[in-house]
Design a protein around this motif. Structure first.
Motif, PDB file in Angstrom:
ATOM      1  N   PHE A  57      -8.352  79.094  27.213  1.00 62.33           N
ATOM      2  CA  PHE A  57      -8.576  80.530  27.049  1.00 62.33           C
ATOM      3  C   PHE A  57     -10.050  80.755  26.718  1.00 62.33           C
ATOM      4  N   GLY A  58     -10.671  81.669  27.417  1.00 59.82           N
ATOM      5  CA  GLY A  58     -12.048  82.028  27.131  1.00 59.82           C
ATOM      6  C   GLY A  58     -13.024  80.879  27.305  1.00 59.82           C
ATOM      7  N   GLY A  59     -12.759  80.013  28.269  1.00 61.15           N
ATOM      8  CA  GLY A  59     -13.658  78.893  28.518  1.00 61.15           C
ATOM      9  C   GLY A  59     -13.495  77.731  27.551  1.00 61.15           C
ATOM     10  N   LYS A  60     -12.536  77.817  26.642  1.00 63.79           N
ATOM     11  CA  LYS A  60     -12.276  76.744  25.682  1.00 63.79           C
ATOM     12  C   LYS A  60     -10.820  76.312  25.799  1.00 63.79           C
ATOM     13  N   THR A  61     -10.546  75.120  25.297  1.00 62.85           N
ATOM     14  CA  THR A  61      -9.166  74.668  25.213  1.00 62.85           C
ATOM     15  C   THR A  61      -8.757  74.698  23.746  1.00 62.85           C
ATOM     16  N   TRP A  62      -7.698  75.450  23.461  1.00 61.99           N
ATOM     17  CA  TRP A  62      -7.151  75.584  22.122  1.00 61.99           C
ATOM     18  C   TRP A  62      -5.845  74.813  22.079  1.00 61.99           C
ATOM     19  N   ARG A  63      -5.321  74.597  20.882  1.00 62.70           N
ATOM     20  CA  ARG A  63      -4.048  73.889  20.768  1.00 62.70           C
ATOM     21  C   ARG A  63      -3.016  74.761  20.074  1.00 62.70           C
ATOM     22  N   ALA A  64      -1.965  75.080  20.793  1.00 61.22           N
ATOM     23  CA  ALA A  64      -0.838  75.812  20.215  1.00 61.22           C
ATOM     24  C   ALA A  64       0.005  74.824  19.418  1.00 61.22           C
ATOM     25  N   ASP A  65       0.393  75.199  18.213  1.00 59.95           N
ATOM     26  CA  ASP A  65       1.139  74.283  17.356  1.00 59.95           C
ATOM     27  C   ASP A  65       2.475  73.874  17.958  1.00 59.95           C
ATOM     28  N   VAL A  66       3.284  74.849  18.345  1.00 65.07           N
ATOM     29  CA  VAL A  66       4.598  74.547  18.925  1.00 65.07           C
ATOM     30  C   VAL A  66       4.854  75.497  20.091  1.00 65.07           C
ATOM     31  N   VAL A  67       5.278  74.929  21.204  1.00 64.81           N
ATOM     32  CA  VAL A  67       5.728  75.728  22.345  1.00 64.81           C
ATOM     33  C   VAL A  67       7.124  75.234  22.702  1.00 64.81           C
ATOM     34  N   ALA A  68       8.073  76.169  22.777  1.00 65.68           N
ATOM     35  CA  ALA A  68       9.425  75.841  23.219  1.00 65.68           C
ATOM     36  C   ALA A  68       9.601  76.434  24.614  1.00 65.68           C
ATOM     37  N   TYR A  69      10.067  75.619  25.518  1.00 68.73           N
ATOM     38  CA  TYR A  69      10.282  76.048  26.898  1.00 68.73           C
ATOM     39  C   TYR A  69      11.748  76.358  27.118  1.00 68.73           C
ATOM     40  N   GLY A  70      12.008  77.270  28.040  1.00 67.29           N
ATOM     41  CA  GLY A  70      13.372  77.552  28.447  1.00 67.29           C
ATOM     42  C   GLY A  70      13.796  76.547  29.504  1.00 67.29           C
ATOM     43  N   ARG A  71      15.033  76.619  29.881  1.00 71.18           N
ATOM     44  CA  ARG A  71      15.528  75.702  30.925  1.00 71.18           C
ATOM     45  C   ARG A  71      14.789  75.912  32.241  1.00 71.18           C
ATOM     46  N   ASP A  72      14.165  77.079  32.419  1.00 73.26           N
ATOM     47  CA  ASP A  72      13.380  77.356  33.619  1.00 73.26           C
ATOM     48  C   ASP A  72      11.960  76.803  33.542  1.00 73.26           C
ATOM     49  N   GLN A  73      11.664  76.064  32.464  1.00 73.87           N
ATOM     50  CA  GLN A  73      10.361  75.428  32.242  1.00 73.87           C
ATOM     51  C   GLN A  73       9.243  76.423  31.930  1.00 73.87           C
ATOM     52  N   ARG A  74       9.590  77.671  31.658  1.00 75.37           N
ATOM     53  CA  ARG A  74       8.594  78.662  31.246  1.00 75.37           C
ATOM     54  C   ARG A  74       8.572  78.734  29.722  1.00 75.37           C
ATOM     55  N   PRO A  75       7.405  78.982  29.126  1.00 79.24           N
ATOM     56  CA  PRO A  75       7.348  79.109  27.667  1.00 79.24           C
ATOM     57  C   PRO A  75       8.267  80.235  27.178  1.00 79.24           C
ATOM     58  N   ALA A  76       9.123  79.914  26.218  1.00 79.89           N
ATOM     59  CA  ALA A  76      10.052  80.894  25.652  1.00 79.89           C
ATOM     60  C   ALA A  76       9.619  81.297  24.245  1.00 79.89           C
ATOM     61  N   LEU A  77       9.042  80.356  23.504  1.00 83.71           N
ATOM     62  CA  LEU A  77       8.660  80.586  22.111  1.00 83.71           C
ATOM     63  C   LEU A  77       7.315  79.925  21.856  1.00 83.71           C
ATOM     64  N   LEU A  78       6.479  80.613  21.114  1.00 76.07           N
ATOM     65  CA  LEU A  78       5.162  80.103  20.737  1.00 76.07           C
ATOM     66  C   LEU A  78       5.029  80.252  19.232  1.00 76.07           C
ATOM     67  N   ALA A  79       4.635  79.181  18.536  1.00 77.17           N
ATOM     68  CA  ALA A  79       4.526  79.228  17.082  1.00 77.17           C
ATOM     69  C   ALA A  79       3.171  78.723  16.618  1.00 77.17           C
ATOM     70  N   GLU A  80       2.661  79.363  15.593  1.00 80.27           N
ATOM     71  CA  GLU A  80       1.419  78.954  14.930  1.00 80.27           C
ATOM     72  C   GLU A  80       1.774  78.631  13.484  1.00 80.27           C
ATOM     73  N   CYS A  81       1.374  77.444  13.035  1.00 80.16           N
ATOM     74  CA  CYS A  81       1.655  77.007  11.676  1.00 80.16           C
ATOM     75  C   CYS A  81       0.365  76.949  10.876  1.00 80.16           C
TER      76      CYS A  81
END
Length: 138
Positions: A57-81
């Motif tokens: 994002f914005g020319g940088k690579t960030w790290r999302a803490d937790v990403v949960a995918y649905g059975r369709d392999q699309r991100p369903a949940l995004l969490a920041e800790c």
């Protein structure tokens, strides 16, 4: 929930079942591991979870803490800790929104071990909910 820990070289390590390795048990890592256990209890399959996933994002690579995918392999949940004691403020939600501009998850979670906020996509907007939805209920 009890974390699987061990001491090595004077440091406490915790076993991350998603990354399948031992990692240093920092305060933030403890929050992340408890969230992962809660997601498992809500039916989120371990094979559909990612920890510290790279997000460009914005020319940088960030790290999302937790990403949960649905059975369709699309991100369903995004969490920041955050570590306990670190305030959850507008900048935390802004950070999550930047990641989600790329990922497009329908559930957003912010957790510092003392407070947990969850919101779900509601049409064109978002609404806060009391608890994280069970897997498949999003």
């Amino acid at each position: 929930m009890s974390l699987r820990t061990r001491t090595e070289g004077g440091r406490t390590l915790v076993h991350d079942p998603i990354r399948r390795r031992w990692v240093v048990l920092t305060p933030e890592e403890g929050v992340r591991q408890r969230l992962l256990a809660d997601l498992a209890a809500l039916g989120y399959p371990p094979g559909l979870l990612a920890v510290e996933r790279g997000v460009a994002f914005g020319g940088k690579t960030w790290r999302a803490d937790v990403v949960a995918y649905g059975r369709d392999q699309r991100p369903a949940l995004l969490a920041e800790c955050k570590a306990p004691g670190v305030a959850i403020a507008q900048d935390t939600f802004d950070q999550l929104a930047r990641y989600n501009a790329v990922l497009g998850a329908g559930v957003l979670v912010v957790d510092n071990g003392e407070a947990r906020y969850c919101c779900v996509r509601d049409g064109a907007g978002w609404r806060f909910v009391e608890a994280i939805p069970a897997f498949g209920a999003q």
